[in-house]
Design an enzyme around this catalytic site. Structure first.
Site, short mmCIF file in Angstrom:
data_model
loop_
_atom_site.label_atom_id
_atom_site.label_comp_id
_atom_site.label_asym_id
_atom_site.label_seq_id
_atom_site.Cartn_x
_atom_site.Cartn_y
_atom_site.Cartn_z
N GLN A 158 -40.48 -14.46 -1.51
CA GLN A 158 -40.18 -13.03 -1.30
C GLN A 158 -38.71 -12.80 -0.93
N SER B 5 0.83 -1.21 0.00
CA SER B 5 0.00 0.00 0.00
C SER B 5 0.86 1.26 0.00
N GLY C 35 -27.55 -22.06 -3.16
CA GLY C 35 -27.45 -23.07 -2.13
C GLY C 35 -26.13 -23.83 -2.24
N GLU D 25 -4.35 -3.10 -6.99
CA GLU D 25 -4.62 -1.76 -7.54
C GLU D 25 -5.08 -0.80 -6.45
N ILE E 251 3.44 -10.14 -8.71
CA ILE E 251 3.47 -9.50 -10.02
C ILE E 251 2.74 -10.36 -11.06
N THR E 252 1.62 -9.84 -11.55
CA THR E 252 0.82 -10.53 -12.56
C THR E 252 1.64 -10.71 -13.83
P1 TGC Z 1 1.57 11.00 -2.24
O1 TGC Z 1 2.48 11.93 -1.50
O2 TGC Z 1 0.12 11.07 -1.99
O3 TGC Z 1 1.83 11.10 -3.80
C1 TGC Z 1 3.14 11.09 -4.35
C2 TGC Z 1 3.04 11.82 -5.69
O4 TGC Z 1 2.18 11.08 -6.55
C3 TGC Z 1 1.04 11.89 -6.90
N1 TGC Z 1 -0.11 10.97 -6.92
C4 TGC Z 1 -0.72 10.60 -8.04
N2 TGC Z 1 -0.51 10.96 -9.32
C5 TGC Z 1 -1.31 10.39 -10.25
N3 TGC Z 1 -2.27 9.49 -9.93
C6 TGC Z 1 -2.50 9.11 -8.67
N4 TGC Z 1 -3.45 8.20 -8.39
C7 TGC Z 1 -1.71 9.67 -7.65
N5 TGC Z 1 -1.64 9.52 -6.29
C8 TGC Z 1 -0.67 10.34 -5.87
C9 TGC Z 1 0.95 12.95 -5.84
O5 TGC Z 1 0.28 14.10 -6.32
C10 TGC Z 1 2.41 13.21 -5.56
O6 TGC Z 1 2.92 14.00 -6.61
P2 TGC Z 1 4.07 15.09 -6.32
O7 TGC Z 1 4.30 15.73 -7.64
O8 TGC Z 1 3.46 16.00 -5.28
O9 TGC Z 1 5.24 14.33 -5.79
O10 TGC Z 1 2.13 9.52 -2.00
P3 TGC Z 1 2.08 8.60 -0.76
O11 TGC Z 1 3.42 7.95 -0.66
O12 TGC Z 1 1.55 9.32 0.45
O13 TGC Z 1 1.04 7.44 -1.21
C11 TGC Z 1 -0.26 7.73 -1.56
C12 TGC Z 1 -1.06 6.42 -1.83
C13 TGC Z 1 -1.13 5.58 -0.57
C14 TGC Z 1 -2.46 6.85 -2.18
C15 TGC Z 1 -0.46 5.63 -2.98
O14 TGC Z 1 0.83 5.29 -2.74
C16 TGC Z 1 -1.26 4.42 -3.39
O15 TGC Z 1 -2.10 4.56 -4.29
N6 TGC Z 1 -1.02 3.21 -2.80
C17 TGC Z 1 -1.63 1.96 -3.31
C18 TGC Z 1 -0.59 1.19 -4.12
C19 TGC Z 1 -1.21 0.42 -5.26
O16 TGC Z 1 -2.31 0.67 -5.71
N7 TGC Z 1 -0.44 -0.51 -5.79
C20 TGC Z 1 -0.89 -1.24 -6.98
C21 TGC Z 1 0.23 -2.03 -7.60
S1 TGC Z 1 -0.09 -2.58 -9.24
C22 TGC Z 1 -1.27 -3.74 -9.08
O17 TGC Z 1 -1.82 -3.98 -8.06
C23 TGC Z 1 -1.64 -4.48 -10.33
S2 TGC Z 1 -2.83 -5.68 -10.04
C24 TGC Z 1 -3.05 -6.43 -11.52
C25 TGC Z 1 -4.23 -5.89 -12.28
O18 TGC Z 1 -4.42 -4.67 -12.37
O19 TGC Z 1 -5.00 -6.65 -12.82
P1 FAD Z 2 -0.45 -4.17 2.81
O1 FAD Z 2 -0.07 -2.87 2.21
O2 FAD Z 2 0.51 -4.83 3.72
O3 FAD Z 2 -1.84 -3.99 3.57
C1 FAD Z 2 -2.30 -4.91 4.55
C2 FAD Z 2 -3.60 -4.35 5.15
O4 FAD Z 2 -3.32 -3.09 5.80
C3 FAD Z 2 -4.66 -4.06 4.09
O5 FAD Z 2 -5.93 -4.37 4.60
C4 FAD Z 2 -4.54 -2.57 3.88
O6 FAD Z 2 -5.74 -1.98 3.42
C5 FAD Z 2 -4.21 -2.11 5.29
N1 FAD Z 2 -3.54 -0.80 5.30
C6 FAD Z 2 -2.34 -0.47 4.74
N2 FAD Z 2 -2.08 0.83 4.94
C7 FAD Z 2 -3.12 1.35 5.63
C8 FAD Z 2 -3.44 2.64 6.12
N3 FAD Z 2 -2.64 3.68 5.93
N4 FAD Z 2 -4.61 2.81 6.82
C9 FAD Z 2 -5.45 1.74 6.99
N5 FAD Z 2 -5.20 0.49 6.56
C10 FAD Z 2 -4.05 0.30 5.87
N6 FAD Z 2 1.40 -5.38 -7.63
C11 FAD Z 2 2.17 -4.95 -8.68
O7 FAD Z 2 3.01 -4.07 -8.52
N7 FAD Z 2 2.01 -5.49 -9.93
C12 FAD Z 2 1.11 -6.48 -10.18
O8 FAD Z 2 1.00 -6.94 -11.33
C13 FAD Z 2 0.30 -6.96 -9.09
N8 FAD Z 2 -0.58 -7.99 -9.29
C14 FAD Z 2 -1.23 -8.52 -8.20
C15 FAD Z 2 -2.00 -9.68 -8.37
C16 FAD Z 2 -2.62 -10.27 -7.27
C17 FAD Z 2 -3.41 -11.53 -7.44
C18 FAD Z 2 -2.51 -9.67 -5.99
C19 FAD Z 2 -3.20 -10.28 -4.78
C20 FAD Z 2 -1.76 -8.52 -5.82
C21 FAD Z 2 -1.10 -7.94 -6.91
N9 FAD Z 2 -0.27 -6.83 -6.75
C22 FAD Z 2 0.49 -6.37 -7.81
C23 FAD Z 2 -0.02 -6.30 -5.43
C24 FAD Z 2 -1.14 -5.43 -4.85
O9 FAD Z 2 -1.17 -4.18 -5.48
C25 FAD Z 2 -0.91 -5.32 -3.34
O10 FAD Z 2 -1.22 -6.58 -2.79
C26 FAD Z 2 -1.74 -4.22 -2.71
O11 FAD Z 2 -1.32 -2.95 -3.14
C27 FAD Z 2 -1.68 -4.29 -1.16
O12 FAD Z 2 -0.38 -4.42 -0.71
P2 FAD Z 2 -0.03 -5.57 0.37
O13 FAD Z 2 -0.56 -6.86 -0.14
O14 FAD Z 2 1.43 -5.47 0.66
O15 FAD Z 2 -0.86 -5.22 1.65
#
Ligand code: TGC
Ligand code: FAD
Length: 394
Positions: A289, A147, A349, A373, A173-174
Site C-alpha cells: 500500500q 535574481s 531503494g 530562469e 551561462i549555458t
Molecule cells: P520590474 O520593475 O518588475 O520590471 C522591469 C520592466 O520589465 C517588465 N517585466 C517584464 N516584461 C516581460 N516579461 C516579464 N516576465 C517581465 N517582468 C518584468 C516590467 O513591466 C518593467 O517594464 P517597464 O516598461 O515598466 O520598465 O523589474 P525588477 O528589477 O523589479 O525585477 C523583477 C524580477 C525580479 C521579477 C525580474 O528581474 C526577474 O524575473 N528576475 C529573475 C531573473 C532570471 O530569471 N534570470 C534568468 C537568466 S537566464 C537563465 O537562467 C537561462 S537558464 C538556461 C535554460 O533556460 O535552460
Molecule cells: P541569487 O539571486 O543570489 O539568489 C540566492 C537566493 O536568494 C535564492 O534562493 C533566491 O531565491 C533568494 N532570493 C533572491 N532575491 C530574493 C527576494 N527578493 N526575496 C526572497 N528570496 C530571494 N543565466 C543566464 O543569464 N544565462 C544562462 O544561460 C544561464 N544558465 C544557467 C545554467 C545553470 C546550470 C544555472 C545553475 C544557472 C544559469 N543561469 C543562467 C543563472 C540563473 O538564472 C541564476 O542562477 C538565477 O537567476 C539565480 O541567481 P543567483 O544564482 O545569483 O542567485
C-alpha cells in the site's frame, strides 16, 4: 471500458496523448526517435564525465527543425507553442541539459535576435542557428546580479568613433564556451541594452564552471568581457531596457513548464517498471500500500502538471501569456517534477542513487531548473504580487 491493470506508461491514466494534434504527436515522435537512436545510450556516461557534444547535437536537432521552432521565418518552421512544449518534454525526458540547449538557442538567443535584432543581424545568424551550424548563448546573470538583473554591472560605453566598449562578467551561462555568438545585456548611458557579441572578438573569454553536480551534461560558463570592442551596429536596435531581456525569459520559462514534465514522466515510468519487478518479503513492491500511495501521488502530480502545461500552451497560442501565468506554471511544475523525482528515487531503494537508472540524474538536474530562469522564490513573488497587488521583492 476495461479497467487498466499494471501499466508503465503514466500518460495512459489521463489519456494524455489524446491532448495532442497529429502534428504535435509527429514532432514528439521525431524527437523521441532521434534521442533513442543517438543520445539516450550515452547520457549517463556524459553526465558522469561532465560532457556534452553540443555542436554535434545542435546539428542533429537543427536537422529536425526544433531550434527556434516557434519562429516562422529565417529557416524556422513556425510551429505552435504546444508543439514546442512537447519537444521540450521529450528532450527533458532524456536530460534537462538537452532541453537547456534548445531553450537557450531558440527561446533566448534566437528569440532575442528575431524580436530585437536588425535585419542584418537576423539574416546573418538566424538561419545558421536554426540549422544548428552556429551555437548561441544568452548572458544576463552576473556574479553579483542573478535574481536582480537590474543590478547588473556590465557596461557598454560609446567611443567617440561610435564603437561600443563592453566590460564586465556574466555568470552561469549555458553554452558559453562553445557558442559562436553571445547575446549580452549591459548597462549604457541610456539604460540596459542588448548586444550581439561574436565570441571570437578580442577581449571575450569563456571559462567553464567546474565541479557542478547538476546539469553535468550541459556546458555552463563564466563570460569575461575585457574591453570588448564592437561596431555601432552590434547593438540590438529594438531593445527597450530590462523588460526586453525579461520578455525573452518568458519564452524559455514556457518551455520549462512542459520540459520538466518529461523528466517527471521518465522518473515515474522507471519507478512503475521497478515496482512491477522488484520483490521484497516475497511480493512485488508495487503490491504494498505504501508504494502504491507514492505512485498514485506521483501520477496525480504528473497528470496535473501536463494539464497545466497544455492549458498555458493553448492560452499562448490564442492570446499570449501574461508573465505571472508563466511564473505560475514554472512554480508549479518544477516543484511537482522535483517531488516526483524524489519519490521515484526512494521507490528504487539503493538502486535509485546510481546512474544505472536515470532518476538521480533527473533529480540533480531539476535542482538547477528550480534555480535558473528565475528561482522558485522569484516566481513565488511574481505570482504573489499578481494575487495581492503587493510587491514583496524588497
Ligand atoms: P520590474 O520593475 O518588475 O520590471 C522591469 C520592466 O520589465 C517588465 N517585466 C517584464 N516584461 C516581460 N516579461 C516579464 N516576465 C517581465 N517582468 C518584468 C516590467 O513591466 C518593467 O517594464 P517597464 O516598461 O515598466 O520598465 O523589474 P525588477 O528589477 O523589479 O525585477 C523583477 C524580477 C525580479 C521579477 C525580474 O528581474 C526577474 O524575473 N528576475 C529573475 C531573473 C532570471 O530569471 N534570470 C534568468 C537568466 S537566464 C537563465 O537562467 C537561462 S537558464 C538556461 C535554460 O533556460 O535552460
Ligand atoms: P541569487 O539571486 O543570489 O539568489 C540566492 C537566493 O536568494 C535564492 O534562493 C533566491 O531565491 C533568494 N532570493 C533572491 N532575491 C530574493 C527576494 N527578493 N526575496 C526572497 N528570496 C530571494 N543565466 C543566464 O543569464 N544565462 C544562462 O544561460 C544561464 N544558465 C544557467 C545554467 C545553470 C546550470 C544555472 C545553475 C544557472 C544559469 N543561469 C543562467 C543563472 C540563473 O538564472 C541564476 O542562477 C538565477 O537567476 C539565480 O541567481 P543567483 O544564482 O545569483 O542567485
Amino acid at each position: 471500458m476495461t479497467p487498466m491493470a499494471g501499466v508503465t506508461d503514466p500518460d495512459l491514466l489521463g489519456d494524455l496523448s489524446g491532448l495532442l494534434t497529429d502534428e504535435q504527436r509527429q514532432f514528439a515522435a521525431l524527437v523521441r526517435s532521434y534521442l533513442d537512436d543517438q543520445i539516450r545510450p550515452h547520457l549517463s556516461d556524459w553526465f558522469e564525465a561532465g560532457h556534452l557534444p553540443v555542436r554535434e547535437i545542435a546539428r542533429g536537432l537543427g536537422s529536425l527543425g526544433v531550434l527556434g521552432m516557434q519562429l516562422s521565418d529565417y529557416g524556422c518552421v513556425g510551429a505552435d507553442p504546444i508543439s514546442y512544449g512537447v519537444v521540450c518534454t521529450e528532450l527533458e525526458a532524456a536530460d534537462s541539459g538537452l532541453r537547456s540547449l534548445v531553450s537557450v538557442t531558440g527561446s533566448l538567443a534566437m528569440f532575442a535576435l528575431r524580436t530585437y535584432g536588425s535585419q542584418q543581424q537576423r539574416t546573418e545568424w538566424l538561419p545558421a542557428l536554426a540549422r544548428g551550424e552556429a551555437v548561441g548563448c544568452f548572458g544576463l546573470t552576473e556574479p553579483d546580479a542573478g535574481s536582480d538583473p537590474a543590478a547588473m554591472r556590465t557596461t557598454a560605453h560609446r567611443t567617440p568613433g561610435g564603437d561600443w566598449l563592453l566590460n564586465g562578467r556574466k555568470m552561469w551561462i549555458t553554452n558559453g564556451s562553445v557558442a559562436d555568438i553571445a547575446i549580452v545585456w549591459a548597462r549604457t548611458e541610456t539604460g540596459i541594452a542588448g548586444f550581439l557579441v561574436p565570441t571570437g572578438t578580442p577581449g571575450f573569454t569563456a571559462v567553464d564552471i567546474p565541479r557542478k553536480m547538476s546539469l553535468r551534461a550541459s556546458i555552463t560558463s563564466e563570460l569575461i568581457l575585457d574591453g570588448v570592442r564592437l561596431p555601432a551596429d552590434a547593438v540590438l536596435p529594438d531593445v527597450r531596457g530590462l523588460g526586453s531581456a525579461l520578455t525573452c525569459l518568458n519564452e524559455a520559462r514556457f518551455g520549462i513548464i512542459f520540459g520538466v514534465m518529461g523528466a517527471a514522466r521518465d522518473c515515474l515510468t522507471t519507478a512503475l517498471e521497478y515496482a512491477h519487478t522488484r520483490q521484497a518479503f516475497g511480493r512485488p513492491i508495487g503490491s504494498f500500500q505504501l508504494q502504491q500511495r507514492a505512485l498514485v501521488e506521483m501520477a496525480a502530480a504528473y497528470t496535473s502538471g501536463v494539464l497545466l502545461a497544455h492549458r498555458l500552451g493553448s492560452l499562448k497560442a490564442r492570446q499570449g501569456l501574461r508573465p505571472e501565468q508563466v511564473s505560475l506554471g514554472k512554480f508549479a511544475n518544477v516543484s511537482a517534477a522535483l517531488g516526483i523525482a524524489r519519490q521515484a528515487r526512494a521507490i528504487l531503494g539503493g538502486s535509485g542513487i546510481t546512474l544505472d537508472y536515470p532518476i538521480v540524474r533527473h533529480l540533480l538536474n531539476l535542482e538547477s531548473v528550480l534555480t535558473y530562469e528565475g528561482t522558485h522564490d522569484i516566481h513565488t513573488l511574481i505570482v504573489g504580487a499578481a494575487l495581492t497587488g503587493e510587491r514583496a521583492f524588497t
